[in-house]
Design a protein around this motif. Sequence first.
Motif, PDB file in Angstrom:
ATOM      1  N   UNK A  94       0.585  -1.542  -0.251  1.00 12.94           N
ATOM      2  CA  UNK A  94       0.136  -0.099   0.297  1.00 12.94           C
ATOM      3  C   UNK A  94       0.696   1.005   0.308  1.00 12.94           C
ATOM      4  N   UNK A  95       0.394   1.962  -0.616  1.00 17.29           N
ATOM      5  CA  UNK A  95       1.350   3.569  -0.800  1.00 17.29           C
ATOM      6  C   UNK A  95       0.111   4.657  -0.398  1.00 17.29           C
ATOM      7  N   UNK A  96      -0.387   5.637   0.360  1.00 20.88           N
ATOM      8  CA  UNK A  96      -1.256   6.635   0.043  1.00 20.88           C
ATOM      9  C   UNK A  96      -2.633   5.873  -0.365  1.00 20.88           C
ATOM     10  N   UNK A  97      -2.791   4.864   0.073  1.00 22.37           N
ATOM     11  CA  UNK A  97      -4.785   4.386  -0.077  1.00 22.37           C
ATOM     12  C   UNK A  97      -4.519   3.649  -1.223  1.00 22.37           C
ATOM     13  N   UNK A  98      -4.014   3.414  -1.856  1.00 22.03           N
ATOM     14  CA  UNK A  98      -3.486   2.975  -2.943  1.00 22.03           C
ATOM     15  C   UNK A  98      -3.026   1.403  -3.253  1.00 22.03           C
ATOM     16  N   UNK A  99      -3.659   0.042  -3.488  1.00 26.21           N
ATOM     17  CA  UNK A  99      -3.081  -1.078  -3.511  1.00 26.21           C
ATOM     18  C   UNK A  99      -2.118  -1.169  -5.015  1.00 26.21           C
ATOM     19  N   UNK A 100      -1.251  -1.922  -4.524  1.00 24.38           N
ATOM     20  CA  UNK A 100      -0.306  -2.520  -5.880  1.00 24.38           C
ATOM     21  C   UNK A 100      -0.571  -3.696  -5.797  1.00 24.38           C
TER      22      UNK A 100
END
Length: 244
Positions: free
Chosen positions: A56-62
């Motif tokens: 997760x980065x800045x509430x985005x899932x990768x």
Amino acid sequence: MSRVFFAAIVIFWLTMTTLLVRMQVRPEASALREVPPSRVLALLFEHQQTSSLNFRHADLRYGGISLNPVTEENGTQVLKYGGNVLLRASYLPHDRLSIGGQLRFGDDLHLSGAQGSLGLRDAKTRVVYQFDQSARTLDYTLERGGEAYRRGSIALDKPGLERLATELGLDPGMLDTAFASGSAIELTAHYSTFGYREEKVDAYSLVLKRGNTTLAEAFISQLGQVLLVKTPFGLELAPDDFLP
């Protein structure tokens, strides 16, 4: 004697009260909460519970990764892992990176070896590697379309890494700063709490540092599950129920 006795009781009470207040106000700074990192790592293999984490980065899932600690019949402890992550950085090709392999630990949970692979799905390329701690070498095979087209071995010392940087078209001088700093990578652990929404969660904190720089911090539950991993550049790993 009675005055000395009562004075000793007061001093003991004040000392314990001060320590308790410090543990509650700044638990990360209390030496009473420090534990050997090997004790925390041993929890992973004692309970052998799988940890499924999301990038997760800045509430985005990768993407996600699964960690599966096992103890083999001969007593060797192995941490198996596998998953994938979506590459979204502007300086990298947009592709999905698959990762998988295992870390092997010897006595006192020191890393004895590793093997695994990294692959790009759309580019149909993959690197298979094997690390030998005793020899301090990394053997690798590059594959494209399922066929190997290059094999090699890298010595994990300054001359070996400089040769690798030259082959990759990088400036070998960038390694001078890392080797000149003289700061060794250190792993410490302590009993801690961290906030999740409006709750306080008890866990063990593993901190990986080089000098004064924190490279990563991982929170491990008392049952040996990885609850959260933080990095200084904003990337986090956490299970589904810890994501907002």
